[in-house]
Design an enzyme around this catalytic site. Sequence first.
Site, PDB file in Angstrom:
ATOM      1  N   ASP A  86       0.861  -1.178   0.000  1.00 13.11           N
ATOM      2  CA  ASP A  86       0.000   0.000   0.000  1.00 13.11           C
ATOM      3  C   ASP A  86       0.901   1.232   0.000  1.00 13.11           C
ATOM      4  O   ASP A  86       1.656   1.455   0.955  1.00 13.11           O
ATOM      5  CB  ASP A  86      -0.890   0.020   1.239  1.00 13.11           C
ATOM      6  CG  ASP A  86      -1.930  -1.090   1.217  1.00 13.11           C
ATOM      7  OD1 ASP A  86      -2.309  -1.503   0.119  1.00 13.11           O
ATOM      8  OD2 ASP A  86      -2.336  -1.543   2.299  1.00 13.11           O
ATOM      9  N   ASP A  95     -13.796  -4.857  -2.754  1.00 13.29           N
ATOM     10  CA  ASP A  95     -13.751  -4.468  -1.334  1.00 13.29           C
ATOM     11  C   ASP A  95     -15.143  -4.622  -0.718  1.00 13.29           C
ATOM     12  O   ASP A  95     -15.878  -3.641  -0.545  1.00 13.29           O
ATOM     13  CB  ASP A  95     -13.284  -3.016  -1.195  1.00 13.29           C
ATOM     14  CG  ASP A  95     -11.811  -2.850  -1.515  1.00 13.29           C
ATOM     15  OD1 ASP A  95     -11.009  -3.648  -1.016  1.00 13.29           O
ATOM     16  OD2 ASP A  95     -11.465  -1.913  -2.264  1.00 13.29           O
TER      17      ASP A  95
END
Length: 550
Positions: free
Chosen positions: A241, A400
């Site tokens: 990330d 997600d």
Amino acid sequence: MPGLYMLDYGAGNVRSLVNAINRLGHDIQYVSDPSDILKADKLIFPGVGAYGHAMEALHNKGYAAPLKEYLATGRPFMGICVGMQTLFEGSDESDASGLGVIPGITKKFNPATKAVPHMGWNGVQVLKESSSEQDVSYNLKDSSAYYFVHSYAVPYDSQKHKEWALTTTQYGDEIFVSSVQKGNVFATQFHPEKSGYAGLRVLNSFLTGKGVVDTNEVTLIKDPTVNSKDRFTKRIIACLDVRANDNGDLVVTKGDQYDVREKSADGQDDVRNLGKPVDLAKRYFDEGADEVTFLNITSFRNCPLGDTPMLEVLRRTSETVFVPLTIGGGIRDVVDPDGTVHPAFEVAGEYFRSGADKVSIGSDAVYAAEKYLAEGKDGKSAIETIAKAYGAQAVVISVDPRRVYVNDPSETTHHVVKASQPGPQGEQYCWYQCTVKGGREGRDLDVRQLVTACEALGAGEILLNCMDRDGTNSGYELELINDVKAAVDIPVIASSGAGNVGHFEEVFAKTNVEAALAAGIFHRHEVPIQAVKDHLTSVGVAVRVNETEL
């Protein structure tokens, strides 16, 4: 190397191949005009994406005729992936005729018993040896694994391919030609530039060898239909990330439930810094990661497309990391500060040219699925446009979802599953709601609707997260993974929740998922990648053995 040329017709990631050639100590020139092809002393033709697009580009650019003329001169030639497929007579993927150098037609894999595309690391069977000085096998090894990413392949035919087939590979119950060699012609279905040190050895053999072997000096050493087996391995993927800290530097970060800030030693509050993305990606390559995924969690909305910081991260990473790279975040229509609009297709192209092999689409995939379910295909979504030019394997859908509990399936119109963890009021069922904007907004769309719509639009892989598991180290959401695997034929990557080596064993034992991804536990050295692979090997799960030198 003087006279070394690359034929690039403008599709996909060739930067990694150039970087691999540079890493091996050679320079390469690009074919910019049809006349350049016949100037070459050695020629490499890499291909990414759709066969029909490649053949159309060859003819439109005037490359087809001089390419066939070059092949007839006896000078060394290497084709890669679609660059190999174009040598055959044709493909079921398109009506376009191939170059016709090798007999055979590429066929689509049967998805009844396996995921399609064939995406990941697999072995080869070397069929030939030579008594000449030139290594006819080009350093291909039965003991090594190589990176494949394709939906179509040439089924092995002992009569048609006896003189041509150098190696075969089995995927499921199908045996296909994975490399060819005859005289000056050498080509691979796999990507040597993405196959770690095993692939670099193959590439180096072509670059340094004479490249021509007399057919009379070649001996067949193996019948590929005898004792053949599927050596396809499970992938372990490291995810980074990436975002800007308060000083504007890009850092790799990971927090619990998206809290990525912490107090530093001097008491200052800043973004949690777990390393520099380029350095960390190289560490993961050295440690044996099968792929590296970058998720851009900083929008960079005010940057012109050409100055997007992640482009430079990819360029630098692809210089030292020779496994597949995926970039997610920001794959959507972009507007420069001066008002210039760049459609998602163009944005993806910039990432591919900077070193990415796949792009991961999140929120835009949800919007595209909603539109598809309401109106059908229009050919304009990012999924459709990118897949058409670069192939389905280049498009990953990042999902997600979060649980929405119900007491009974009749309480919702959405697809429900039996929950392994009861809800706050003891609910036994849940449906998985798709979210956008980094999980901040829920949509009236469930995961099964999303993944089936995106597969229909042309996506080639699913990166399956679970917001309820993220950062918990409690293991993967198995019921979600099994539900998605049952709904699609394309590969699925399990994500969110890994906390120990047993969780990787569990997800591969209890689901048919092709890959498992983790982030924080790798960054913080809590669970080394090699420890995961050692454990999986000990319990009988096939994984790639990391090779650490040329």
